[in-house]
Design an enzyme around this catalytic site. Structure first.
Site, PDB file in Angstrom:
ATOM      1  N   ASP A   1      34.071  12.536  31.353  1.00 38.35           N
ATOM      2  CA  ASP A   1      32.870  12.857  30.563  1.00 38.35           C
ATOM      3  C   ASP A   1      31.657  13.149  31.431  1.00 38.35           C
ATOM      4  O   ASP A   1      31.455  12.546  32.486  1.00 38.35           O
ATOM      5  CB  ASP A   1      32.528  11.679  29.648  1.00 38.35           C
ATOM      6  CG  ASP A   1      33.525  11.540  28.516  1.00 38.35           C
ATOM      7  OD1 ASP A   1      34.512  12.314  28.483  1.00 38.35           O
ATOM      8  OD2 ASP A   1      33.326  10.652  27.665  1.00 38.35           O
TER       9      ASP A   1
ATOM     10  N   ASP B   1      41.501  14.453  21.761  1.00 37.26           N
ATOM     11  CA  ASP B   1      41.215  13.538  22.868  1.00 37.26           C
ATOM     12  C   ASP B   1      42.510  12.904  23.408  1.00 37.26           C
ATOM     13  O   ASP B   1      43.605  13.208  22.942  1.00 37.26           O
ATOM     14  CB  ASP B   1      40.236  12.474  22.347  1.00 37.26           C
ATOM     15  CG  ASP B   1      39.147  12.145  23.344  1.00 37.26           C
ATOM     16  OD1 ASP B   1      39.439  12.126  24.547  1.00 37.26           O
ATOM     17  OD2 ASP B   1      38.010  11.896  22.912  1.00 37.26           O
TER      18      ASP B   1
HETATM   19  C1  GLA Z   1      36.158  10.830  25.113  1.00 39.24           C
HETATM   20  C2  GLA Z   1      35.755  12.295  25.206  1.00 39.24           C
HETATM   21  C3  GLA Z   1      34.319  12.447  24.783  1.00 39.24           C
HETATM   22  C4  GLA Z   1      34.140  11.932  23.367  1.00 39.24           C
HETATM   23  C5  GLA Z   1      34.603  10.492  23.295  1.00 39.24           C
HETATM   24  C6  GLA Z   1      34.608   9.973  21.874  1.00 39.24           C
HETATM   25  O1  GLA Z   1      35.475  10.064  26.039  1.00 39.24           O
HETATM   26  O2  GLA Z   1      35.960  12.771  26.502  1.00 39.24           O
HETATM   27  O3  GLA Z   1      33.901  13.798  24.867  1.00 39.24           O
HETATM   28  O4  GLA Z   1      34.867  12.729  22.481  1.00 39.24           O
HETATM   29  O5  GLA Z   1      35.916  10.356  23.807  1.00 39.24           O
HETATM   30  O6  GLA Z   1      35.071   8.655  21.802  1.00 39.24           O
END
Ligand code: GLA
Length: 421
Positions: A206, A151
């Site tokens: 996301d 991430d």
């Molecule tokens: C980010 C990623 C998500 C998930 C969250 C976890 O937002 O894009 O897919 O892994 O972190 O905290």
């Protein structure tokens, strides 16, 4: 003196080796398939949930359909590293430890995936990998990890390419083949630099569990299926075997109506996207299971040619890859998509983005589909194709006659075209 020289030669060799470390070759030759804990469970995870998920996937058809990576997302870590700087799993959530979890998954025909972060902390505030890349890679390898989602929270002023390369080199040095999944949300255009760094890279922020909406978190937004779809414009030339655009994990089974789930899943297949389910494997409706495990739709995604699909006709002016924002207000209409497949076959999707049913006519003889990326074309005036409807799983005539279809709102007609010889 001689010994010293030998030592320095060895050191130089070692340094050069790690400077030229490569991502693991031969992995993710088709888009990775699996399950990830985040979309449904967020931080509410523990080893019982992960084991039960794997148990369910072994019996509900998911594993056998190809979903083999079981990925534990954020919140598995203990709040701080140990005295030696090692990353440690939360002993309350994972009392048997990560090695035992990996062994369990492997024994049941799965591969083991973990999430961590290239910044100093994960998005949920657990220890990130920054400055510990080589150490963590050794830890992951010792646990039997096969897939690392990395991430981008708390990255400060770090340079993304350099940071992800450091972890790539750590993984290479640790020596275990690990699929490296970059999750920097498309912020620094990883499609331009990540081909030799990772096996897949997120192209957007996301996903949000809706078909056509976005959700404003204040400082960032998450995106519905159509919004994410629009953000894929201009990226298809960067994807291929071993290096995929990742439009984020699936929301199939998390509450959308079945027509929207079908359209979402079909579009991810046409995009050659990684298929990472994000729903509760122990509470899956028959309709959701039918969608996620449809072998004919999955075959479109997993086609060995590995060419991402495109919207037809291809826009005359190339779309300049830029920051991933919805390009225009969501269009209320029908889109036609094609994806070249191996053996001269094609997949075709007619997506109805609107809420109302639409009648569509496609007169093959007036259309030629040309794809300069794969150097393929479909000239329906000279070649006849058999049509197969991949959702009704039935044959649907040929391209001799114009196609007419009524497509319900937020739904899709997904076809496979096979030349008649
Ligand atoms: C980010 C990623 C998500 C998930 C969250 C976890 O937002 O894009 O897919 O892994 O972190 O905290």
């Amino acid at each position: 003196m001689k010994q010293l020289t030998a030592l320095s030669v060895a050191l130089v060799a070692l340094t050069t080796a790690s400077l030229h470390a490569q991502k693991f070759p031969g992995l993710a030759l088709t888009p990775p398939m699996g399950w990830n804990s985040w979309n449904k469970f967020a931080g509410n995870i523990n080893e019982t949930l992960i084991r039960q998920t794997a148990d369910a996937m072994a019996t509900n058809g998911m594993r056998d359909a190809g979903y083999v990576y079981v990925v534990v997302d954020d919140c598995w870590e203990q709040m701080s590293r140990d005295k030696l700087g090692n990353i440690v799993a939360d002993p309350n959530k994972f009392p048997s430890g990560m090695k035992a979890l990996g062994d369990y998954l492997h024994a049941n025909g799965f591969k083991f995936g973990l999430h961590n972060c290239a910044g100093t902390k994960t998005c949920a505030g657990f220890p990130g990998g920054r400055g510990h890349e080589f150490q963590d890679a050794l830890t992951y390898a010792s646990w039997g990890v096969d897939f690392l989602k990395y991430d981008w929270c708390e990255h400060g002023t770090a340079n993304s390419e350099e940071t992800y390369k450091t972890m790539r080199d750590g993984l290479a040095t640790a020596g275990r083949p690990i699929v490296f999944s970059l999750c920097e949300w498309g912020d620094t255009k990883p499609w331009l630099w990540a081909k030799d760094v990772g096996h897949l890279w997120r192209t957007t922020g996301d996903i949000y569990n809706c078909f056509d909406c976005d959700f404003d978190h204040g400082t960032w937004k998450s995106w519905g299926v159509l919004q994410i779809l629009d953000m894929q414009d201009g990226l298809r030339q960067y994807a291929g075997p071993g290096h995929w655009n990742d439009p984020d994990m699936l929301e199939v089974g998390n509450g959308m109506p079945v027509n929207e789930e079908r359209a979402h899943f079909s579009m991810w297949c046409l995009l050659a996207a990684p298929l990472i389910a994000g729903n509760d494997m122990n509470a899956m409706s028959p309709e959701t299971r039918e969608i996620l495990t449809n072998p004919e739709a999955i075959a479109v995604d997993q086609d060995p040619l590995g060419v991402q699909g495109f919207k037809y006709p291809i826009p005359a002016t190339p779309v300049i890859p830029g920051p991933r924002q919805p390009t225009a207000p969501t269009k209320d209409g029908v889109e036609i998509w094609f994806k070249p497949l191996a053996n001269g076959e094609w997949a075709m999707g007619i997506l109805n983005r609107s809420k109302d049913a639409k009648s569509v006519t496609f007169d093959w003889k007036n259309e030629t589909v040309t794809d300069s990326l794969s150097n393929r074309d479909a000239n329906f005036a000279t070649t006849t194709y058999h049509l197969r409807n991949l959702w009704t799983k039935s044959d649907a005539g040929t391209t001799q006659n114009p196609l007419t279809a009524e497509i319900p709102g937020h739904d899709i007609l997904l076809l496979r075209l096979k030349p008649v010889h």
